[in-house]
Design an enzyme around this catalytic site. Structure first.
Site, PDB file in Angstrom:
ATOM      1  N   GLU A 268      -0.694 -11.122 -13.123  1.00 47.16           N
ATOM      2  CA  GLU A 268       0.109 -11.841 -12.016  1.00 47.16           C
ATOM      3  C   GLU A 268      -1.272 -12.312 -10.958  1.00 47.16           C
ATOM      4  O   GLU A 268      -1.133 -12.557  -9.870  1.00 47.16           O
ATOM      5  CB  GLU A 268       0.798 -10.880 -10.988  1.00 47.16           C
ATOM      6  CG  GLU A 268       1.970 -10.277 -11.816  1.00 47.16           C
ATOM      7  CD  GLU A 268       2.881  -9.256 -11.081  1.00 47.16           C
ATOM      8  OE1 GLU A 268       2.452  -8.706  -9.974  1.00 47.16           O
ATOM      9  OE2 GLU A 268       4.094  -9.180 -11.391  1.00 47.16           O
ATOM     10  N   ASP A 341       9.097  -3.506 -15.761  1.00 43.73           N
ATOM     11  CA  ASP A 341       8.667  -3.250 -14.343  1.00 43.73           C
ATOM     12  C   ASP A 341       9.412  -2.339 -13.392  1.00 43.73           C
ATOM     13  O   ASP A 341      10.177  -2.977 -12.576  1.00 43.73           O
ATOM     14  CB  ASP A 341       8.493  -4.823 -13.794  1.00 43.73           C
ATOM     15  CG  ASP A 341       7.648  -4.528 -12.479  1.00 43.73           C
ATOM     16  OD1 ASP A 341       7.178  -3.402 -11.985  1.00 43.73           O
ATOM     17  OD2 ASP A 341       7.501  -5.645 -11.785  1.00 43.73           O
ATOM     18  N   GLU A 369      11.145  -0.358  -4.787  1.00 46.68           N
ATOM     19  CA  GLU A 369      11.143  -1.602  -5.043  1.00 46.68           C
ATOM     20  C   GLU A 369      12.497  -2.328  -5.465  1.00 46.68           C
ATOM     21  O   GLU A 369      12.915  -3.128  -5.018  1.00 46.68           O
ATOM     22  CB  GLU A 369      10.092  -2.204  -5.459  1.00 46.68           C
ATOM     23  CG  GLU A 369       9.993  -3.819  -5.842  1.00 46.68           C
ATOM     24  CD  GLU A 369       8.810  -4.157  -6.561  1.00 46.68           C
ATOM     25  OE1 GLU A 369       7.840  -3.212  -7.034  1.00 46.68           O
ATOM     26  OE2 GLU A 369       8.792  -5.355  -6.910  1.00 46.68           O
TER      27      GLU A 369
HETATM   28  C1  BDP Z   1       5.673  -5.428  -9.315  1.00 41.19           C
HETATM   29  C2  BDP Z   1       5.523  -5.684  -7.926  1.00 41.19           C
HETATM   30  C3  BDP Z   1       4.514  -6.694  -7.337  1.00 41.19           C
HETATM   31  C4  BDP Z   1       3.194  -5.629  -7.872  1.00 41.19           C
HETATM   32  C5  BDP Z   1       3.262  -5.593  -9.300  1.00 41.19           C
HETATM   33  C6  BDP Z   1       2.093  -4.492 -10.055  1.00 41.19           C
HETATM   34  O1  BDP Z   1       6.746  -6.486  -7.576  1.00 41.19           O
HETATM   35  O2  BDP Z   1       4.414  -6.429  -5.975  1.00 41.19           O
HETATM   36  O3  BDP Z   1       2.175  -6.197  -7.461  1.00 41.19           O
HETATM   37  O4  BDP Z   1       4.519  -4.938  -9.634  1.00 41.19           O
HETATM   38  O5  BDP Z   1       2.592  -3.258 -10.079  1.00 41.19           O
HETATM   39  O6  BDP Z   1       6.462  -4.574  -9.639  1.00 41.19           O
HETATM   40  O7  BDP Z   1       0.985  -4.898 -10.153  1.00 41.19           O
END
Ligand code: BDP
Length: 670
Positions: A268, A341, A369
Site C-alpha cells: 500500500e 484483510d 475497522e
Molecule cells: C487495512 C487498513 C489500513 C492498514 C492496512 C494494513 O485499511 O488502514 O494500513 O490494513 O494492515 O486493513 O497495513
C-alpha cells in the site's frame, strides 16, 4: 522509580475512589477493597512491589506468599497457585510470572471461584503483543476510541495524569498476560527513530517495564534516506547497514530490553526492499542481523498485494512461499488471519503452515475497522477461535492484535469493545479457552456475578459476531464497504480508472447469473493454495461450507442451498436474521436496566440503537442492490426495506471521502 511507586499508590487510591464515576474507565479491574491480609514477597523490586500492592488492595482471602522458584513444569512466565497450611502460594521462576499469578488469583476471586483449587498455567506464546496503529500527531489509523494514548509532545516530561494513564494501560495488559506492545502505526513515520522520539519511547518503556511489557516499534524501511539523508535504503548497501547498526546501538543504549521492529514493506505504498531490487528476505534479514546482538526480533508483515496480479487473496502466499528457508531465525512473518484483510468473515490465510522453515505469527484486528467501528457490539473471540480451528497455535510463535485503545474514558469507545481487548490477551495466553469462558470471565469482572445477567449477556456476546456477518456480508461476501471509511455498505461503488482491487464489485462480482468470486480451478484457483483436503472441499460447490460459499464460488441466484432455499432467498434471510439479532440485543440489554449502573447502561443502550439502525441500513442497501441483478423478490415474510436505493446511494456522495463519519452517514439516511 520512587516517583513511579508513588504514582502507583495514587493510582490505586484513585481506583478505589472511582466507584463513583461509572464511565467504564476501570475496565475489568473493578475489585472490591481487600481485607489487608498478610502478603509476603521474597524481596522488593518494581514488579514484586506491584504484585504485593495489587493483593493488598483487593485480596480478601487467606495470607499469600509469593515465591520465586524454578520448576520444571513452568515456563519462565508460567505460575502455579496452591494452598498450603492456610496460605496461598503463588510461585513462578520469574517476577513477571508471579505478577501474572497474582492477577489470576484476583480474577478468580472476582468470579467467586473456589480459592483452594490448585492452578498451574503456562502461556502458549512467549510473545503476546499489541500493535498500535498510532501516528505521531496522535491520530490513530482505524482508531475509534479517541486519540492516541501517547502524548508525544509531552512524553519527555509527562504530566501526572498522563503517567497514570500509561501505568493503567500497562496494568490492564499485564492483568491479561499481554507482554509486548508496538507503539506506532505500521504506516510508520521515519521520525519515530529520531533521537528525540527515542527518548520519548524510553519514557514509556520505563513505565511499562515493571508490568512485564516490552516496547517495539514499527519502522519505515526508507528511514536511512528520510532520516539519515542517505541516497538509498538498499538493504545490501554498506552505508545503509551501518546506519541501521548505529540506530540499533542508540536504541539499546536507551532501552536495553527493546523488543525489535515491526515492518510493513512494499505494501500500500510503503517503501521496502523491492524498491531496490531486493526481496522481502533481504530486507528482513538485514534488520534481523542488526538486532541480533541485542536479542531483538523483526516481525515482517505478509500483508502485500499489488493491483496488477490476478487475485488479491493469493498474493501474500505467492510472495512469501518461495522465500521460505531464506529468513534469519529472529524474523517472524506476521500474517493477517485471513488472505484479504480483516473482513467480517474470511477463511484462514493459506500462508499459515506453508513456510515450514520460517517462523510465523498471526495478526488479529481488535479494532473494529470492518465490524462497525466502536458503534457495533461484536465480540471477536468466536471469530478468532474459528481461525484457531484451522491453524494450530503450536505452529505459530506469537500472536499480535491491532489495538482498539485510545483516549476515550472507557478506553475502547464501546464498553463491550473492552471485551475484545480482554479476549485477545486471554487467547494469546491460552488459545484453548472457549469464547464462552472468556465472555463469562469478562462479564463477571465487568458487571458482577448475577447469574441471569451473565447468562443473558454472554449469549448476546457469543451471537454478536455472527449477527454482524449476517447483516453486513453473509455467505462469504466480503469487502463491499463504501469507500469512505469501511463503515457503511457500498457494493455498487466504482471508481473509474481506480485500482480494481479497491472497488467492491471486484469482490462480489454480481451479475444476472449470480454472485461471488470464483476462486476455484475454473477461476483464480486460490483454492489450490490450501492443503489437499481443504482444497478439494472448497473447490466443489456441493461441499464448500456455506459460510465461505461466495468467497470461493460464483453461484447462480437460483442455486439450491442446504436449507432448500435458493441462494437469493437464503441471502435475504441472512440479512434479515442479522437485523432481528440486533433488535434482540436491544431487548436483552434493556432487561438489565436494574442491574447495571445508569451511566454504563445508557451508553450501551445508545450504541445498540445505532447498531440496529445500521443493520437495517446494511440489509436494505445490499438487498436492494443485489436485487438489481437477481430480479427476484425479497421473500414476503421478512421485513420490507424502509430506505429507497437511490437515497442509500446518495449517502456516499454526501459524505464524500472522509474517515470516521458514521454519525453523518447515519444522519443522511435517517
Ligand atoms: C487495512 C487498513 C489500513 C492498514 C492496512 C494494513 O485499511 O488502514 O494500513 O490494513 O494492515 O486493513 O497495513
Amino acid at each position: 522509580m520512587q516517583r513511579n511507586i508513588l504514582l502507583i499508590c495514587l493510582l490505586l487510591c484513585q481506583l478505589s475512589f472511582a466507584a463513583r464515576a461509572e464511565d467504564g474507565s476501570r475496565l475489568w479491574l473493578r475489585q472490591e477493597a481487600g481485607t489487608q491480609t498478610d502478603i509476603r514477597a521474597p524481596r522488593h523490586s518494581p514488579t514484586l512491589d506491584i504484585a504485593v500492592d495489587e493483593l493488598r488492595k483487593a485480596w480478601q482471602g487467606a495470607p499469600v506468599e509469593l515465591v520465586l522458584k524454578r520448576d520444571k513444569t513452568l515456563k519462565p512466565e508460567g505460575f502455579s497457585i496452591t494452598e498450603k497450611a492456610g496460605r496461598v502460594v503463588i510461585s513462578s521462576p520469574t517476577e513477571k510470572g508471579v505478577l501474572y499469578g497474582v492477577y489470576r488469583l484476583l480474577q478468580r476471586q472476582a468470579e467467586r471461584l473456589p480459592s483452594g483449587t490448585p492452578v498451574t498455567e503456562n502461556p502458549a506464546f512467549d510473545l503476546r503483543i499489541l500493535n498500535h496503529w498510532d501516528n505521531l500527531d496522535r491520530s490513530v489509523e482505524r482508531g475509534y476510541a479517541g486519540r492516541s494514548l501517547w502524548n508525544w509532545d509531552e512524553l519527555s516530561a509527562p504530566s501526572d495524569s498522563d503517567r497514570l494513564r500509561y501505568i493503567e494501560y500497562a496494568r490492564a495488559n499485564a492483568s491479561i498476560g499481554i507482554n509486548a506492545t508496538v507503539l506506532n502505526n505500521v504506516n510508520a513515520s521515519p521520525q519515530i527513530l529520531a533521537t528525540d522520539y527515542l527518548q520519548k519511547v524510553k519514557t514509556l518503556a520505563d513505565l511499562f517495564r515493571p508490568y512485564g511489557i516490552r516496547v517495539y516499534l514499527s519502522v519505515n524501511f526508507a528511514s536511512p534516506m528520510t532520516l539519515g539523508e542517505l541516497k538509498t535504503a538498499d538493504p545490501l548497501d554498506k552505508e545503509v547497514v551501518t546506519w541501521w547498526k548505529n540506530k540499533a546501538k542508540e536504541i539499546y543504549r536507551l532501552i536495553p530490553d527493546f523488543g525489535g521492529f515491526l515492518v510493513k514493506a512494499n505494501s500500500e505504498g510503503q517503501p521496502g526492499p523491492n524498491d531496490f531490487g531486493r526481496t522481502h528476505a533481504d530486507g528482513a534479514n538485514m534488520l534481523a542481523d542488526v538486532l541480533k546482538p541485542y536479542k531483538g526480533i523483526v516481525m515482517w508483515r505478509a500483508f502485500v498485494y499489488s493491483p496488477n496480479d490476478d487475485d488479491r487473496a493469493k498474493q501474500a502466499y505467492l510472495e512469501f512461499v518461495p522465500l521460505d528457508g531464506q529468513f534469519r531465525d529472529n524474523v517472524i512473518i506476521q500474517i493477517k488471519n485471513g488472505p484479504v484483510d480483516f473482513q467480517p468473515r474470511e477463511p484462514y490465510s493459506p500462508l499459515f503452515g506453508a513456510t515450514p522453515h520460517t517462523d510465523q505469527m498471526v495478526e488479529f484486528q481488535i479494532t473494529q475497522e470492518y465490524l462497525g467501528f466502536a458503534n457495533h457490539l461484536a465480540f471477536l473471540a468466536p471469530m478468532w477461535k474459528e481461525f484457531l480451528e484451522f491453524v494450530a497455535p503450536a505452529s505459530m510463535r506469537a500472536m499480535a492484535g491491532v489495538a482498539n485503545i485510545g483516549t476515550d474514558a472507557n478506553w475502547c469507545g464501546h464498553l463491550f469493545a473492552q471485551a475484545n481487548w480482554y479476549a485477545f490477551g486471554r487467547l494469546a495466553w491460552n488459545p484453548e479457552l472457549s469464547s464462552a469462558d472468556i465472555a463469562r470471565e469478562w462479564l463477571t469482572q465487568t458487571f458482577g456475578t448475577d447469574e441471569a445477567l451473565v447468562n443473558d449477556l454472554s449469549r448476546m456476546m457469543l451471537d454478536s459476531h455472527e449477527a454482524v456477518v449476517d447483516y453486513m456480508m453473509p455467505l462469504g461476501l466480503h469487502h463491499i464497504f463504501s469507500f469512505s471509511g469501511h463503515y457503511g455498505p457500498g457494493p455498487w461503488q466504482t471508481m473509474p480508472g481506480g485500482r480494481p482491487d479497491w472497488q467492491p464489485p471486484y469482490y462480489h462480482r454480481a451479475d444476472s447469473i449470480g454472485v461471488g468470486f470464483n476462486r476455484t480451478h475454473t477461476g483464480s484457483n486460490a483454492v489450490a493454495q490450501y492443503p489437499e483436503t481443504l482444497h478439494r472441499l472448497y473447490d466443489d460447490l456441493q461441499t464448500c461450507p456455506e459460510e465461505y460459499l461466495l468467497w470461493f464460488h460464483h453461484v447462480p441466484w437460483t442455486h439450491l442451498m442446504r436449507s432448500g432455499r435458493t441462494l437469493w432467498d437464503e441471502m435475504c434471510y441472512h440479512y434479515d436474521r442479522g437485523v432481528q439479532q440486533a433488535r434482540r440485543f436491544q431487548q436483552v440489554w434493556d432487561k438489565q436496566e436494574s442491574k447495571v449502573d445508569a451511566e454504563r447502561f445508557a451508553h450501551v443502550q445508545a450504541k445498540l440503537r445505532i447498531q440496529t439502525r445500521d443493520a437495517v441500513w446494511w440489509k436494505d442497501a445490499c438487498l436492494l442492490y443485489f436485487h438489481t441483478f437477481s430480479k427476484m423478490p425479497i421473500p414476503y415474510d421478512i421485513e420490507r426495506p424502509i430506505h429507497s436505493f437511490d437515497a442509500l446511494k446518495r449517502v456516499f456522495l454526501r459524505v464524500g471521502n472522509h474517515e470516521n463519519v458514521p454519525e453523518e452517514m447515519l444522519n443522511a439516511v435517517r
